[in-house]
Design an enzyme around this catalytic site. Structure first.
Site, PDB file in Angstrom:
ATOM      1  CE  LYS A 174      21.865  -0.205  22.909  1.00 31.98           C
ATOM      2  NZ  LYS A 174      21.648   1.248  22.837  1.00 31.98           N
ATOM      3  CB  SER A 228      33.991   1.516  21.039  1.00 35.34           C
ATOM      4  OG  SER A 228      33.285   0.929  22.113  1.00 35.34           O
ATOM      5  N   GLY A 232      32.763  -4.008  21.980  1.00 31.75           N
ATOM      6  CA  GLY A 232      32.671  -5.185  21.114  1.00 31.75           C
ATOM      7  C   GLY A 232      33.310  -6.418  21.732  1.00 31.75           C
ATOM      8  CD  GLU A 380      37.731   4.648  16.610  1.00 32.04           C
ATOM      9  OE1 GLU A 380      37.279   4.108  17.639  1.00 32.04           O
ATOM     10  OE2 GLU A 380      37.259   4.473  15.480  1.00 32.04           O
TER      11      GLU A 380
HETATM   12  P1  NAD Z   1      29.948   2.224  21.523  1.00 34.59           P
HETATM   13  O1  NAD Z   1      30.761   0.975  21.498  1.00 34.59           O
HETATM   14  O2  NAD Z   1      30.052   3.097  22.692  1.00 34.59           O
HETATM   15  O3  NAD Z   1      28.388   1.846  21.389  1.00 34.59           O
HETATM   16  C1  NAD Z   1      27.895   1.076  20.317  1.00 34.59           C
HETATM   17  C2  NAD Z   1      26.576   0.458  20.730  1.00 34.59           C
HETATM   18  O4  NAD Z   1      26.803  -0.489  21.772  1.00 34.59           O
HETATM   19  C3  NAD Z   1      25.561   1.462  21.275  1.00 34.59           C
HETATM   20  O5  NAD Z   1      24.265   1.120  20.835  1.00 34.59           O
HETATM   21  C4  NAD Z   1      25.686   1.267  22.770  1.00 34.59           C
HETATM   22  O6  NAD Z   1      24.517   1.630  23.487  1.00 34.59           O
HETATM   23  C5  NAD Z   1      25.914  -0.225  22.847  1.00 34.59           C
HETATM   24  N1  NAD Z   1      26.527  -0.695  24.089  1.00 34.59           N
HETATM   25  C6  NAD Z   1      27.271   0.009  24.990  1.00 34.59           C
HETATM   26  N2  NAD Z   1      27.645  -0.797  26.006  1.00 34.59           N
HETATM   27  C7  NAD Z   1      27.155  -2.033  25.728  1.00 34.59           C
HETATM   28  C8  NAD Z   1      27.214  -3.287  26.385  1.00 34.59           C
HETATM   29  N3  NAD Z   1      27.863  -3.459  27.549  1.00 34.59           N
HETATM   30  N4  NAD Z   1      26.587  -4.352  25.814  1.00 34.59           N
HETATM   31  C9  NAD Z   1      25.938  -4.216  24.636  1.00 34.59           C
HETATM   32  N5  NAD Z   1      25.840  -3.039  23.963  1.00 34.59           N
HETATM   33  C10 NAD Z   1      26.449  -1.964  24.509  1.00 34.59           C
HETATM   34  O7  NAD Z   1      30.275   2.993  20.160  1.00 34.59           O
HETATM   35  P2  NAD Z   1      29.719   4.412  19.670  1.00 34.59           P
HETATM   36  O8  NAD Z   1      30.342   5.479  20.499  1.00 34.59           O
HETATM   37  O9  NAD Z   1      28.247   4.364  19.552  1.00 34.59           O
HETATM   38  O10 NAD Z   1      30.315   4.476  18.167  1.00 34.59           O
HETATM   39  C11 NAD Z   1      31.622   4.830  17.876  1.00 34.59           C
HETATM   40  C12 NAD Z   1      32.485   3.617  17.635  1.00 34.59           C
HETATM   41  O11 NAD Z   1      31.911   2.813  16.609  1.00 34.59           O
HETATM   42  C13 NAD Z   1      33.876   3.972  17.124  1.00 34.59           C
HETATM   43  O12 NAD Z   1      34.818   3.162  17.763  1.00 34.59           O
HETATM   44  C14 NAD Z   1      33.807   3.635  15.637  1.00 34.59           C
HETATM   45  O13 NAD Z   1      35.026   3.344  15.027  1.00 34.59           O
HETATM   46  C15 NAD Z   1      32.906   2.462  15.653  1.00 34.59           C
HETATM   47  N6  NAD Z   1      32.312   2.232  14.342  1.00 34.59           N
HETATM   48  C16 NAD Z   1      32.753   1.174  13.601  1.00 34.59           C
HETATM   49  C17 NAD Z   1      32.224   0.941  12.339  1.00 34.59           C
HETATM   50  C18 NAD Z   1      32.662  -0.230  11.503  1.00 34.59           C
HETATM   51  O14 NAD Z   1      31.927  -0.605  10.596  1.00 34.59           O
HETATM   52  N7  NAD Z   1      33.805  -0.814  11.767  1.00 34.59           N
HETATM   53  C19 NAD Z   1      31.255   1.806  11.821  1.00 34.59           C
HETATM   54  C20 NAD Z   1      30.840   2.883  12.603  1.00 34.59           C
HETATM   55  C21 NAD Z   1      31.374   3.073  13.873  1.00 34.59           C
END
Ligand code: NAD
Length: 480
Positions: A174, A228, A232, A380
């Site tokens: 997804k 995020s 997570g 962040e």
């Molecule tokens: P996000 O946490 O909003 O979403 C990430 C994914 O999770 C998306 O596919 C989203 O649809 C899904 N999601 C949202 N709610 C969920 C739930 N309740 N259950 C399961 N899945 C769900 O993050 P984002 O805005 O897409 O990305 C930015 C974040 O990602 C930043 O915090 C960034 O630091 C982090 N990031 C970390 C790394 C790493 O390797 N550490 C790499 C890239 C991005």
């Protein structure tokens, strides 16, 4: 305008509800790119069912044959690099050069893991029993759910899906909103490379609606998430009752330390690349520059000049240095933190405003006189906002670098090897760079954060991926 589909059991299908959502270009808000299926838990269950049905045959397929499909997919993706990069720039906003580099990296990842089909064996151990063969073998976990963010919309899916597949797992993938088309390009390459139906399933829609089914299904044996920290940690609690294997890579607030003896021009260039590059939307972006007093004024002047000089615009324009924020919400977050920083007493040196009109653009922004306790220095932002924190010496720099809940990447700019190694040993970060940007990773080395940047379970990439995507069985054979 395109009408994109899910990919389940080898077929391109709509969401069961028929619902769709629109995606548009963040650099040209009026430009609609296409619609994607808006899936629900029922679609997730359908995809998990397809992955489960495909598992035993795929797991029994010889690993070199699985690797051959990855190699073919890498060749197809490489042949489509230009068009895939253009689509990525339109949907996510990063510059075309950044998109090309990312697609190229996905190609390399597939190529690396294709070779794993020939390499990943078990081990033979000396036995204390006469006539006994004692060995271990690696087995796939089963169905794994892969949930990815929008900011590296093909590289992150590639570094999760490629090892999952080559080690014999089947996948439900997804992607995030604003990253679906890039994810689809990867899936298309696998489909065209001859991946059997059900081995890789692609479903789009809101994570908040689909998440529980993806994570807490008893059929799912592994969950790999990048995104995020709040999402997570929520996923972690949902996966616990099943005791499924979970890998979480999350946010960062990464420090770059600049010591008095640093190459000034290099330090300024790499700070700009680390903090403003990719519009600051990299988990490994440098958002805290911890600079020693003796070089601080000259360093600030150099970085301020770059912030004022960089061209903001559509990433498809070759003159553009920095594309837009990915969305209205991200732009608002960036602007809100700029307000917070000013109200906390940090000094705005450059940028600080939205613009130009027509896209979610924001100026590269530089704050000086930032203190570690400020929200600006702790949370962040995920935008092109750099904080300068001034210090007396290296020990103070390390103390400031570690005064944070995150621990993803860190870098130091110095000509002094002793200081560089002292920093590398003392800083609390999963990735440390010396005279390099905080961003950018090798495909063949482990990657992952410390502290709140990770679940601190399994790393990703390189040999670390084998640990996550396989389980070990130990076998005793008495043939005496
Ligand atoms: P996000 O946490 O909003 O979403 C990430 C994914 O999770 C998306 O596919 C989203 O649809 C899904 N999601 C949202 N709610 C969920 C739930 N309740 N259950 C399961 N899945 C769900 O993050 P984002 O805005 O897409 O990305 C930015 C974040 O990602 C930043 O915090 C960034 O630091 C982090 N990031 C970390 C790394 C790493 O390797 N550490 C790499 C890239 C991005």
């Amino acid at each position: 305008m395109d009408h994109f589909m899910n990919f389940i059991n080898g077929e391109w299908v709509e969401a069961l509800s028929g619902d769709r959502s629109m995606t548009h270009n963040p650099a040209r808000i009026s430009e609609e790119l296409g619609t994607f299926p808006k899936c629900s838990a029922q679609d997730v269950e359908r995809a998990i069912g397809a992955a489960q049905d495909a598992f035993s045959t795929w797991a029994a397929t010889p690993a070199p044959a699985r690797g051959a499909i990855l190699l073919k997919a890498s060749q197809l993706l490489e042949a489509r690099l230009q068009e895939t990069a253009q689509a990525m720039t339109r949907e996510e906003g990063k510059t075309l050069a950044e998109s090309r580099a990312e697609v190229g990296r996905a190609v390399e990842i597939l190529r690396f893991f294709a070779g794993e089909g020939w390499r990943s064996g078990g081990a033979v151990y000396p036995s204390s029993v006469a006539g006994e063969l004692l060995y271990s073998r690696r087995e796939p976990l089963g169905v794994v759910s892969i949930i990815t963010p929008w900011n590296f919309p093909i590289a992150i899916p590639a570094w999760k899906i490629a090892p999952a597949l080559v080690y014999g797992n089947t996948v439900v993938f997804k992607p995030a909103g604003h990253g679906e088309q890039s994810g689809l390009a990867l899936v298309q390459a696998f489909a065209d490379a001859g991946l059997p139906p059900g081995v890789l399933n692609f479903i789009t829609g809101p994570g908040s609606v689909m998440g529980q089914a993806l994570v807490s299904s008893p059929t799912v044996k592994g969950v790999s998430f990048t995104g995020s920290h709040p999402v997570g940690t929520h996923i972690y609690t949902q996966a616990i009752p099943n005791l499924s294997r979970v890998q979480l890579e999350m946010g960062g607030k990464n420090p770059m330390v600049v010591l008095d003896d640093a190459d000034l021009d290099l330090a300024v260039t790499l700070a700009a690349r680390s903090g403003f590059g990719l519009t600051g939307q990299a988990c490994t972006a440098a958002s805290r520059i911890i600079v020693q007093n003796g070089i601080a004024d000259r360093f600030r002047t150099g970085l301020e000049a770059i912030a004022r000089k960089w061209v903001i615009g559509d990433g498809l324009d070759p003159a553009t240095n920095m594309g837009p924020a990915v969305s209205q919400a991200q732009l608002e977050t960036d602007l809100e933190y700029i307000q917070v920083g000013q109200s906390e007493g940090a000094r705005l040196v450059a940028g600080g405003a939205a613009g130009p009109e027509g896209g979610y653009f924001i100026q590269p922004t530089l704050f000086d006189e930032v203190h570690v306790g400020m929200r600006l220095a702790q949370e962040e932002i995920f935008g092109p906002v750099i904080c300068l924190i001034r210090v007396e010496n290296l020990d103070e720099a390390i103390e400031r670098a570690n005064s944070i809940s995150f621990g993803l990447s860190a870098s130091i700019m110095t000509r002094d090897l002793h200081k560089a190694f002292h920093f590398a040993n003392a800083v609390e970060a999963g990735v440390v760079k010396v005279n390099e940007p905080t961003t950018g990773l090798a495909v063949n080395a482990p990657f992952g954060g410390f502290k709140n940047s990770s679940a601190n379970t399994f790393k990703e990439q390189g040999p670390a991926a084998l640990e996550f995507y396989t389980r070990q069985k130990t076998i005793y054979v008495n043939h005496g």
